[in-house]
Design a protein around this motif. Structure first.
Motif, PDB file in Angstrom:
ATOM      1  N   GLY A 310       2.060   0.817  -6.510  1.00 13.05           N
ATOM      2  CA  GLY A 310       2.465  -0.195  -5.538  1.00 13.05           C
ATOM      3  C   GLY A 310       3.742  -0.898  -5.946  1.00 13.05           C
ATOM      4  N   GLN A 311       3.872  -1.223  -7.246  1.00 10.44           N
ATOM      5  CA  GLN A 311       5.095  -1.871  -7.719  1.00 10.44           C
ATOM      6  C   GLN A 311       6.309  -0.958  -7.566  1.00 10.44           C
ATOM      7  OE1 GLN A 311       3.928  -2.809 -11.714  1.00 10.44           O
ATOM      8  NE2 GLN A 311       2.952  -4.754 -11.147  1.00 10.44           N
ATOM      9  N   GLU A 312       6.141   0.320  -7.892  1.00  5.39           N
ATOM     10  CA  GLU A 312       7.251   1.255  -7.749  1.00  5.39           C
ATOM     11  C   GLU A 312       7.651   1.426  -6.285  1.00  5.39           C
ATOM     12  OE1 GLU A 312       5.960   4.803  -9.591  1.00  5.39           O
ATOM     13  OE2 GLU A 312       6.210   4.058 -11.657  1.00  5.39           O
ATOM     14  N   ALA A 313       6.657   1.471  -5.383  1.00  6.70           N
ATOM     15  CA  ALA A 313       6.967   1.602  -3.957  1.00  6.70           C
ATOM     16  C   ALA A 313       7.718   0.378  -3.450  1.00  6.70           C
ATOM     17  CB  ALA A 313       5.684   1.817  -3.162  1.00  6.70           C
ATOM     18  N   ALA A 314       7.253  -0.826  -3.852  1.00  2.49           N
ATOM     19  CA  ALA A 314       7.938  -2.052  -3.422  1.00  2.49           C
ATOM     20  C   ALA A 314       9.365  -2.093  -3.963  1.00  2.49           C
ATOM     21  CB  ALA A 314       7.151  -3.271  -3.887  1.00  2.49           C
ATOM     22  N   ARG A 315       9.542  -1.667  -5.219  1.00  6.34           N
ATOM     23  CA  ARG A 315      10.885  -1.656  -5.801  1.00  6.34           C
ATOM     24  C   ARG A 315      11.770  -0.628  -5.098  1.00  6.34           C
ATOM     25  NH1 ARG A 315       9.278  -1.957 -10.472  1.00  6.34           N
ATOM     26  NH2 ARG A 315       9.050   0.263 -10.963  1.00  6.34           N
ATOM     27  N   ALA A 316      11.209   0.538  -4.783  1.00 10.91           N
ATOM     28  CA  ALA A 316      11.992   1.571  -4.105  1.00 10.91           C
ATOM     29  C   ALA A 316      12.384   1.149  -2.693  1.00 10.91           C
ATOM     30  CB  ALA A 316      11.199   2.880  -4.050  1.00 10.91           C
ATOM     31  N   ALA A 317      11.504   0.386  -2.025  1.00 15.63           N
ATOM     32  CA  ALA A 317      11.798  -0.061  -0.657  1.00 15.63           C
ATOM     33  C   ALA A 317      12.664  -1.310  -0.620  1.00 15.63           C
ATOM     34  CB  ALA A 317      10.495  -0.317   0.101  1.00 15.63           C
ATOM     35  N   GLY A 318      12.905  -1.939  -1.775  1.00 15.87           N
ATOM     36  CA  GLY A 318      13.719  -3.150  -1.806  1.00 15.87           C
ATOM     37  C   GLY A 318      12.980  -4.364  -1.302  1.00 15.87           C
ATOM     38  N   VAL A 319      11.659  -4.426  -1.514  1.00 19.67           N
ATOM     39  CA  VAL A 319      10.835  -5.553  -1.067  1.00 19.67           C
ATOM     40  C   VAL A 319      10.323  -6.262  -2.312  1.00 19.67           C
ATOM     41  CG1 VAL A 319       8.777  -6.255   0.191  1.00 19.67           C
ATOM     42  CG2 VAL A 319      10.160  -4.358   1.041  1.00 19.67           C
ATOM     43  N   ASP A 320      10.520  -7.574  -2.402  1.00 16.75           N
ATOM     44  CA  ASP A 320      10.075  -8.322  -3.568  1.00 16.75           C
ATOM     45  C   ASP A 320       9.089  -9.408  -3.157  1.00 16.75           C
ATOM     46  OD1 ASP A 320      11.792  -9.871  -2.157  1.00 16.75           O
ATOM     47  OD2 ASP A 320      13.216 -10.229  -3.764  1.00 16.75           O
ATOM     48  N   ASN A 321       8.546 -10.096  -4.165  1.00 14.08           N
ATOM     49  CA  ASN A 321       7.606 -11.213  -3.982  1.00 14.08           C
ATOM     50  C   ASN A 321       6.343 -10.810  -3.240  1.00 14.08           C
ATOM     51  OD1 ASN A 321       9.448 -12.950  -5.243  1.00 14.08           O
ATOM     52  ND2 ASN A 321      10.472 -13.412  -3.320  1.00 14.08           N
ATOM     53  N   LEU A 322       5.849  -9.597  -3.490  1.00 16.15           N
ATOM     54  CA  LEU A 322       4.572  -9.190  -2.909  1.00 16.15           C
ATOM     55  C   LEU A 322       3.446  -9.611  -3.825  1.00 16.15           C
ATOM     56  CD1 LEU A 322       5.163  -5.595  -1.492  1.00 16.15           C
ATOM     57  CD2 LEU A 322       4.747  -7.671  -0.202  1.00 16.15           C
ATOM     58  N   PRO A 323       2.338 -10.184  -3.285  1.00 12.52           N
ATOM     59  CA  PRO A 323       1.194 -10.539  -4.125  1.00 12.52           C
ATOM     60  C   PRO A 323       0.591  -9.303  -4.784  1.00 12.52           C
ATOM     61  CG  PRO A 323       1.028 -11.552  -1.947  1.00 12.52           C
ATOM     62  CD  PRO A 323       2.145 -10.560  -1.877  1.00 12.52           C
ATOM     63  N   GLU A 324      -0.104  -9.517  -5.890  1.00 13.04           N
ATOM     64  CA  GLU A 324      -0.683  -8.395  -6.623  1.00 13.04           C
ATOM     65  C   GLU A 324      -1.720  -7.670  -5.785  1.00 13.04           C
ATOM     66  OE1 GLU A 324      -3.123  -7.573 -10.803  1.00 13.04           O
ATOM     67  OE2 GLU A 324      -1.989  -9.427 -10.526  1.00 13.04           O
ATOM     68  N   GLY A 325      -2.448  -8.430  -4.945  1.00 12.77           N
ATOM     69  CA  GLY A 325      -3.438  -7.783  -4.084  1.00 12.77           C
ATOM     70  C   GLY A 325      -2.812  -6.798  -3.120  1.00 12.77           C
ATOM     71  N   LEU A 326      -1.677  -7.168  -2.522  1.00 13.48           N
ATOM     72  CA  LEU A 326      -0.986  -6.246  -1.619  1.00 13.48           C
ATOM     73  C   LEU A 326      -0.395  -5.066  -2.377  1.00 13.48           C
ATOM     74  CD1 LEU A 326       0.887  -8.534   0.948  1.00 13.48           C
ATOM     75  CD2 LEU A 326      -1.134  -7.130   1.316  1.00 13.48           C
ATOM     76  N   LEU A 327       0.065  -5.310  -3.608  1.00 11.99           N
ATOM     77  CA  LEU A 327       0.595  -4.196  -4.409  1.00 11.99           C
ATOM     78  C   LEU A 327      -0.502  -3.174  -4.722  1.00 11.99           C
ATOM     79  CD1 LEU A 327       2.906  -6.138  -6.891  1.00 11.99           C
ATOM     80  CD2 LEU A 327       3.615  -4.682  -4.998  1.00 11.99           C
ATOM     81  N   LYS A 328      -1.705  -3.662  -4.999  1.00 16.48           N
ATOM     82  CA  LYS A 328      -2.809  -2.734  -5.258  1.00 16.48           C
ATOM     83  C   LYS A 328      -3.166  -1.946  -4.002  1.00 16.48           C
ATOM     84  CE  LYS A 328      -4.990  -5.193  -9.107  1.00 16.48           C
ATOM     85  NZ  LYS A 328      -6.202  -5.876  -9.587  1.00 16.48           N
TER      86      LYS A 328
END
Length: 527
Positions: A310-328
């Motif tokens: 989830g963290q890698e996907a958010a970083r690849a999409a250029g989206v930050d400040n996502l809660p850990e629950g959404l990252l999971k």
């Protein structure tokens, strides 16, 4: 003689004694008193000098106060004079302004009087015109009544029947006019938007390239030797039963050389079982207690992998400040597929496409990227909760406090509700682009045939349709109409109606193009 000497001597001695007494009295009593008198006199002089000095200072301050008072009076008189002059000037200005307003009001009154006279003349003219129109209306009504009576006599129709005929004819004319205007409006919009839309979409697609992944419901694990199969099964099958019970998968040990198959519809459980089995094979100790320990360790490692994905996907999409629950939840999408397309890769691709199109259009690209990445977040839970993945996704995003713009774009990305923002439209377009590009998705042959047959049946159900064909792997429906029943204007309306019905009654990835063809053939023979 001696007597006089004695007397004289006694007298001198008395005088000396009296002088000594006087000297003593003068020195003892009169000199201190004189000193005190001198001191008192000096103090009186000092007090007098102080009084004189204070009197002089008071007189000076009095003179100074009188001078200041004179200056203040002078300033007050000058200020009063200036204020009087200012008030007089203001009075003169106000008076001049009032005089100007008075002149304007008088001019306005004159204009109003002239306008009233004109209005009265017009009212009189209108009254005359109204009387003339009423007379003409009465004459027209009489002519209409006579014409209606004549028509009824000639056509032998009742007024209700004639009304129905006229209404049907008007309705037909209105339908043709509406279809024509819709056709003209659509053509104009297409001409204006086609070039810019092509440029934006082509630019976004050229800048975005992702891999295509196809998933299955089974995973094969290689074994170092055939002996390992027996150790996996265990005495009386206790090892394999424990493994299947703890992981929730089916472990298939067959004749395949040096391999076992893990079968499960849940890809996360299947991947957890694969990790645990590989750990057991590498360790070599396979028994129920060790299996339980290794499975728990594999679950923890799987949670870490999910969060990392989830963290890698958010970083690849250029989206930050996502809660850990959404990252999971995003990481769980790595093990979910839709028509063979990996949902996490699809979400990252949609975020890229939506963000690039938003940058081209100069709108909020952060909202577009965030909504594109999270648009399928409900698919991480749709196997565990009731409702569609859109409803589940909306509930999850609201629970984590996502912005309403993001939630609206997620809710509208399948057209369930009408998009109200540019970002929502971009997410919808990006989702369609990612799903419909060649090789992105696949489906079973039976479902594919059923979908094509359904599209053809929908197209053939409309009146005036002669034939319907589905081409380009279900991406286009070509409809051939009867030229004597459907004209050019009605063809555009028919295409729109077919597309609307397909969108309402069927489910399909991407978009389907509806093409209506009207062909007129004139044949003649020369003999």
């Amino acid at each position: 003689m001696e007597l006089w000497v004695s007397v004289l001597l006694g007298l001198v001695i008395g005088i000396v004694i009296a002088a000594g007494i006087v000297f003593w009295a003068w020195r003892t009593l009169l000199i201190p008193q004189q000193h005190r008198l001198d001191a008192l006199r000096q103090k009186v002089d000092e007090e007098k000098s102080k009084v004189d000095r204070m009197q002089r200072e008071a007189e000076a301050k009095l003179r100074e106060a009188e001078a200041k008072l004179r200056d203040a009076n002078l300033l007050v008189r000058e200020e009063l004079q200036r204020e009087r002059e200012r008030l007089e000037q203001e009075y003169r200005d106000r008076r001049e302004e009032l005089l100007r307003w008075e002149r304007r009001l008088s001019q306005r009154e004159e204009q109003i009087d002239r306008r009233i006279s004109q209005i009265e003349q017009r009212e009189q003219t209108l009254k005359q015109e109204e009387q003339r129109i009423q007379a003409m209306r009465a004459e027209i009504e009489e002519l209409h009544r006579k014409a209606q009576q004549e028509l009824e006599r000639i056509a032998e129709l009742t007024p209700e029947q004639a009304r129905q005929i006229i209404l049907a004819r008007v309705e037909e004319e209105l339908q043709s006019e509406i279809a024509r205007r819709i056709y003209e409006a659509e053509e104009q919009i297409k001409r204006e938007a086609e070039e810019r839309a092509k440029k934006i979409i082509a630019t976004a697609m050229q800048r975005c390239a992702v891999e295509v992944a196809s998933e299955m419901t089974v995973t094969t694990v290689s074994l170092p030797s055939e002996e390992m199969k027996g150790r996996i099964i265990g005495r009386e099958g206790r090892n394999i039963r424990t493994f299947e019970l703890l992981t929730g998968v089916d472990l298939i040990v067959d004749d395949t050389p040096e391999a076992v198959v893990i079968s499960c519809f849940d890809p996360i459980r299947r991947e957890t079982a694969r990790l645990a089995l590989e750990m057991l094979i590498a360790d070599g100790r396979i028994h129920p207690a060790r299996i339980e320990e290794v499975v728990e360790k594999a679950r923890q490692e799987m949670e870490q992998r999910i969060l990392q994905a989830g963290q890698e996907a958010a970083r690849a999409a250029g989206v930050d400040n996502l809660p850990e629950g959404l990252l999971k939840l995003l990481g769980r999408l790595k093990f979910r597929t839709s028509y063979g397309q990996n949902v996490l890769d699809h979400s990252v691709e949609v975020a890229h496409l939506a963000g690039m199109m938003a940058d081209e259009l100069k709108v909020n690209s952060k909202i577009a990227r965030r909504a594109g990445l999270l648009h399928d977040i409900g698919k991480a839970l749709d196997h565990h909760m009731e409702g569609s993945h859109i409803e589940i996704g909306i509930d999850v995003l609201r629970r984590y406090g996502e912005p309403e713009e993001v939630i609206h774009a997620v809710a509208a990305h399948h057209g369930d509700i009408q998009p109200q923002t540019v970002e929502a439209v971009l997410v919808l377009i990006a989702d369609a682009l990612s799903a419909s590009r060649p090789g992105a998705r696949r489906e079973s042959f039976e479902a594919y045939i059923r979908r094509l047959e359904q599209l053809e049946s929908i197209a053939k159900s409309f009146p005036g349709v002669d034939k319907a064909y589905v081409i380009q792997a279900g991406r286009e429906v070509r409809v051939i109409v009867k030229p004597d029943q459907v004209d050019d204007v009605m063809a555009a309306k028919l295409a729109k109606d077919i597309a609307t019905r397909i969108q309402t009654e069927t489910q399909f990835p991407g978009q389907i193009k509806v093409t209506v063809i009207r062909e007129v053939r004139a044949v003649e023979y020369a003999r």
